[in-house]
Write a protein that holds these residues in place. Sequence first.
Motif, PDB file in Angstrom:
ATOM      1  N   MET A   8       0.839  -1.204   0.000  1.00 32.12           N
ATOM      2  CA  MET A   8       0.000   0.000   0.000  1.00 32.12           C
ATOM      3  C   MET A   8       0.873   1.253   0.000  1.00 32.12           C
ATOM      4  N   LYS A   9       1.964   1.214   0.737  1.00 36.92           N
ATOM      5  CA  LYS A   9       2.890   2.343   0.745  1.00 36.92           C
ATOM      6  C   LYS A   9       3.525   2.513  -0.646  1.00 36.92           C
ATOM      7  N   GLU A  10       3.882   1.389  -1.261  1.00 36.49           N
ATOM      8  CA  GLU A  10       4.522   1.431  -2.583  1.00 36.49           C
ATOM      9  C   GLU A  10       3.574   2.033  -3.624  1.00 36.49           C
ATOM     10  N   SER A  11       2.271   1.760  -3.470  1.00 38.46           N
ATOM     11  CA  SER A  11       1.299   2.286  -4.444  1.00 38.46           C
ATOM     12  C   SER A  11       1.226   3.815  -4.373  1.00 38.46           C
ATOM     13  N   PRO A  17       5.481  12.364  -2.863  1.00 37.46           N
ATOM     14  CA  PRO A  17       6.710  11.957  -2.183  1.00 37.46           C
ATOM     15  C   PRO A  17       6.401  11.034  -0.999  1.00 37.46           C
ATOM     16  N   VAL A  18       7.281  10.071  -0.759  1.00 36.36           N
ATOM     17  CA  VAL A  18       7.100   9.157   0.369  1.00 36.36           C
ATOM     18  C   VAL A  18       7.090   9.932   1.689  1.00 36.36           C
ATOM     19  N   LYS A  23       4.277  11.535   6.686  1.00 35.32           N
ATOM     20  CA  LYS A  23       3.695  12.602   7.503  1.00 35.32           C
ATOM     21  C   LYS A  23       2.218  12.301   7.789  1.00 35.32           C
ATOM     22  N   LEU A  24       1.507  11.861   6.768  1.00 35.79           N
ATOM     23  CA  LEU A  24       0.096  11.514   6.937  1.00 35.79           C
ATOM     24  C   LEU A  24      -0.043  10.288   7.841  1.00 35.79           C
ATOM     25  N   GLN A  25       0.839   9.301   7.648  1.00 31.82           N
ATOM     26  CA  GLN A  25       0.818   8.080   8.461  1.00 31.82           C
ATOM     27  C   GLN A  25       0.991   8.370   9.947  1.00 31.82           C
ATOM     28  N   ARG A  47      -8.495   6.953   2.876  1.00 31.32           N
ATOM     29  CA  ARG A  47      -7.887   6.760   1.546  1.00 31.32           C
ATOM     30  C   ARG A  47      -6.595   7.559   1.411  1.00 31.32           C
ATOM     31  N   SER A  48      -6.463   8.625   2.199  1.00 27.16           N
ATOM     32  CA  SER A  48      -5.287   9.494   2.115  1.00 27.16           C
ATOM     33  C   SER A  48      -4.154   9.033   3.028  1.00 27.16           C
TER      34      SER A  48
END
Lengths: 209, 64
Positions: A8-11, A17-18, A23-25, A47-48
């Motif tokens: 999911m992170k890779e998508s 930018p990662v 930051k959202l995580q 979703r964000s």
Amino acid sequence: MLPTKEAMKESWNGRFPVALYEKLQSSEVAIAGLGGLGSHIAVMLARSSIGKLHLVDFDKVDISNLNRQEYDIRHLGKLKTEALAERLLEINPYLTLCVDTVRVTPENVSSLFARQRIVCEAFDAAEQKAMLINTLLEQCPGTVVVSGNGMAGFGDANAIQTRKAGSRLYLCGDGRTDVQDGTGLMAARVGICAGHQANQVIRLIVQAD
Amino acid sequence: MIVNGQEQTVAAGMMLLDYLKQAGYNPERIAVEKNGSIVPKNDYDKTVLQQEDTLEVVQFVGGG
């Protein structure tokens, strides 16, 4: 099959930018009221890749909610907190949820929200909106509030705007159309207002140090 | 005094609560910031307005 958290992170990679994902995580957002505004704000934030959502509502899903809220017939009669948690984990299984099934009153605002940086006000009644915002601004100095104010009917979508009103309050909506004037709520315009609120939340997270 | 960005004249010594009622606001459906700080609801009848004050009165409507 359940995708891995890494997948999911890779998508996300390549679209943003990662660093933004991370930051959202690491962010938490509270949503007070899980109706037409709150249920859609929660879905958009899930979703964000927001890391943690704090969901607060006392109510159960009713058939009259289906015209605009993020619930379906399997949820009828269930607590909104539980129904929405189920829906959100289908979208983002790695989302952390904190759920409070309680009616928000002046007496419990501080214990529910004082530790939060961002609180979305997503209530239905004008008096409840005013109560929550006054209490947060008075008693919870660490919070920023993103409120939904004026989204009834099917008038001009462009009348719905986001504006800053004071140092810790953002208002989304047309500021005018009122369900108490006999205008109903519809999915499209409520969704537009919820989108304004969710976007303002993301802006606050991105701009934070 | 500036109210929601508009210049207004207030009578000397007027209380915030009296101003709000005169302007037609329902105190149960508003939030008021004076000079950038929230005015607690219990202070509406104790807050004296000055000509140099800036007020932001947010009026809430139902729906969500």
